[in-house]
Design a protein around this motif. Sequence first.
Motif, PDB file in Angstrom:
ATOM      1  N   UNK A  66       0.951  -1.367  -0.051  1.00  0.00           N
ATOM      2  CA  UNK A  66       0.026   0.088   0.153  1.00  0.00           C
ATOM      3  C   UNK A  66       0.981   1.399   0.152  1.00  0.00           C
ATOM      4  N   UNK A  67       1.828   1.176   0.939  1.00  0.00           N
ATOM      5  CA  UNK A  67       2.982   2.400   1.072  1.00  0.00           C
ATOM      6  C   UNK A  67       3.406   2.692  -0.297  1.00  0.00           C
ATOM      7  N   UNK A  68       3.799   1.566  -1.090  1.00  0.00           N
ATOM      8  CA  UNK A  68       4.512   1.573  -2.477  1.00  0.00           C
ATOM      9  C   UNK A  68       3.616   2.131  -3.373  1.00  0.00           C
ATOM     10  N   UNK A  69       2.392   1.664  -3.265  1.00  0.00           N
ATOM     11  CA  UNK A  69       1.296   2.249  -4.362  1.00  0.00           C
ATOM     12  C   UNK A  69       0.891   3.882  -4.193  1.00  0.00           C
ATOM     13  N   UNK A  70       0.909   4.177  -2.869  1.00  0.00           N
ATOM     14  CA  UNK A  70       0.575   5.595  -2.517  1.00  0.00           C
ATOM     15  C   UNK A  70       2.011   6.558  -3.057  1.00  0.00           C
ATOM     16  N   UNK A  71       2.993   6.010  -2.618  1.00  0.00           N
ATOM     17  CA  UNK A  71       4.332   6.719  -2.816  1.00  0.00           C
ATOM     18  C   UNK A  71       4.481   6.981  -4.345  1.00  0.00           C
ATOM     19  N   UNK A  72       4.305   5.720  -4.954  1.00  0.00           N
ATOM     20  CA  UNK A  72       4.418   6.020  -6.592  1.00  0.00           C
ATOM     21  C   UNK A  72       3.524   6.924  -7.225  1.00  0.00           C
ATOM     22  N   UNK A  73       2.166   7.133  -6.432  1.00  0.00           N
ATOM     23  CA  UNK A  73       1.366   8.302  -7.108  1.00  0.00           C
ATOM     24  C   UNK A  73       1.941   9.617  -6.736  1.00  0.00           C
ATOM     25  N   UNK A  74       2.568   9.736  -5.482  1.00  0.00           N
ATOM     26  CA  UNK A  74       3.187  11.014  -5.172  1.00  0.00           C
ATOM     27  C   UNK A  74       4.380  11.361  -6.042  1.00  0.00           C
ATOM     28  N   UNK A  75       5.248  10.435  -6.415  1.00  0.00           N
ATOM     29  CA  UNK A  75       6.197  10.551  -7.294  1.00  0.00           C
ATOM     30  C   UNK A  75       5.644  10.928  -8.698  1.00  0.00           C
ATOM     31  N   UNK A  76       4.885  10.233  -9.405  1.00  0.00           N
ATOM     32  CA  UNK A  76       4.349  10.339 -10.585  1.00  0.00           C
ATOM     33  C   UNK A  76       3.504  11.730 -10.648  1.00  0.00           C
ATOM     34  N   UNK A  77       2.700  12.216  -9.741  1.00  0.00           N
ATOM     35  CA  UNK A  77       1.975  13.517  -9.910  1.00  0.00           C
ATOM     36  C   UNK A  77       3.057  14.618  -9.389  1.00  0.00           C
ATOM     37  N   UNK A 259       6.782  10.587 -20.347  1.00  0.00           N
ATOM     38  CA  UNK A 259       7.698   9.632 -19.745  1.00  0.00           C
ATOM     39  C   UNK A 259       7.647   9.130 -18.431  1.00  0.00           C
ATOM     40  N   UNK A 260       7.092  10.016 -17.506  1.00  0.00           N
ATOM     41  CA  UNK A 260       6.803   9.511 -15.954  1.00  0.00           C
ATOM     42  C   UNK A 260       5.501   8.508 -15.982  1.00  0.00           C
ATOM     43  N   UNK A 261       4.592   8.460 -16.921  1.00  0.00           N
ATOM     44  CA  UNK A 261       3.628   7.448 -17.376  1.00  0.00           C
ATOM     45  C   UNK A 261       4.429   6.257 -17.777  1.00  0.00           C
ATOM     46  N   UNK A 262       5.085   6.228 -18.584  1.00  0.00           N
ATOM     47  CA  UNK A 262       5.844   5.076 -19.084  1.00  0.00           C
ATOM     48  C   UNK A 262       6.602   4.544 -18.038  1.00  0.00           C
ATOM     49  N   UNK A 263       7.079   5.331 -17.061  1.00  0.00           N
ATOM     50  CA  UNK A 263       7.875   5.067 -15.882  1.00  0.00           C
ATOM     51  C   UNK A 263       7.041   3.977 -14.936  1.00  0.00           C
ATOM     52  N   UNK A 264       6.004   4.784 -14.601  1.00  0.00           N
ATOM     53  CA  UNK A 264       5.149   4.294 -13.501  1.00  0.00           C
ATOM     54  C   UNK A 264       3.949   3.362 -13.751  1.00  0.00           C
ATOM     55  N   UNK A 265       3.837   3.330 -15.109  1.00  0.00           N
ATOM     56  CA  UNK A 265       2.618   2.278 -15.452  1.00  0.00           C
ATOM     57  C   UNK A 265       2.769   0.950 -15.087  1.00  0.00           C
TER      58      UNK A 265
END
Length: 453
Positions: A66-77, A259-265
């Motif tokens: 869960x933490x990884x999922x939320x942190x990924x959204x923080x990094x992306x946005x 690029x970020x979408x490509x990185x975190x998709x």
Amino acid sequence: MDSPPAATSLAALRARLTSLFGGSNEASLTNRLAGTIFLIRVVSAGLAYGAQILLARWMGGSDYGIYVYVWTWVLLLGSMLDFGISASAQKIIPEYRARGELDRLRGFLSGSRWGTLAASSVVSLLLAALVWALSPLIGDATVIPLYLGCLTLPAFVVANTQDGIARSHDWMRLGLMPQFIIRQALIIGFTAGLFVLGFELGAVAAMAASCAAVWIAMLGQMIALNRRLAGHVPPGPRAYDVRGWLATSLPILLVESFYLLLSYTDVLVLQQFSTPEEVGIYYAVVKTLALVSFIHYAMSATTAHRFTEYNAAGDKVRLAAYVRHAIVWTFWPSLVATLALLALGEPLLWLFGPQFTSGYGIMFVAAIGLMVRAAIGPVERLLNMLGHQHVCALAYALAFAVNLALCLILVPRFGGYGAAAATSAALTFETVMLFWIVRKRLGLHVLAFGSKG
């Protein structure tokens, strides 16, 4: 009397290193700056890696996922909500200096940060409202971490903007250390303190610690950057060419966004079709291979504003030589790093926990895309700085579409292996597109090997 062979070899090595890193020419300066960025990212990677290992062991697989999922959204946005200002600073600032437009320079140094803070704060409030509206569908365990992620976003965005400003002045340590060293150290310190004090270290506590670390690091960086700028830019009137900033930044934002979408998709799609435990394992693999990406990042961060300077001066020969240097110094160190990480991958993954070694095979699939991308160096920055943002954005948009389509096809059936294969295929497609674009538009050979013609 002849010198011993060992002494001769050592002297030759010292002379070679001095020519590469100790000279006063542009290549040596670039190597030093890129080396500084790379060392900061390596130390940061060590801290982040240690933090992820501790969190994975302290939190358990589900909360860690869960933490990884939320942190990924923080990094992306967080990397998108500066509207491209952090990247365009490396184009705008050198151009203002070259034209002597100090009033616009002063306006940009101040207005870019206040503007991104205001815009990201509004977006964060809207996202928090969306989380509240969708909370019955999201799940109780994820809602509060998402709220904390929204609170983190404004500080994350301003830190990115300040990073771009600092790098445009070759202040690499000031730009990168608050984000990649201080922030990571604070996350480790806060989470370790909660663990020692006996608090339950779940996704909520980990996100709260990360939020506090991001804000503290950003504010410290702001104070230091203001002091440095005060001694570097003379005081005077300010002019705010917001329309001009956005005209430069928004096309670059389009590139960065795809690029970020490509990185975190891969992580985001994997979250929808797999368990939090599998997401955590895949994220550990990605973190283990991050060293390869740091080399590409280091050279991109060092060279971008110099591409602008040489192009503005009309010095095409100097620009072509500099591009070649950047590509070679991206690919070969990346190759060495990849081989070392693949050799040590299984024991490194074991540090997260015995179950994480099941992701070792995924490393080999994911490494393919990273090496293919490294073969053309930071050419996306070259296109952005020379005014070809739109076609670069198109290449990334197509690569993102390929990645998303392949992830949706492969992840439900193959899990982490499918996500890694989809991303490597998309990065290969992106590399071929960028190589062809630079060849056609700029007439440059941007491959680390082969003909230079």
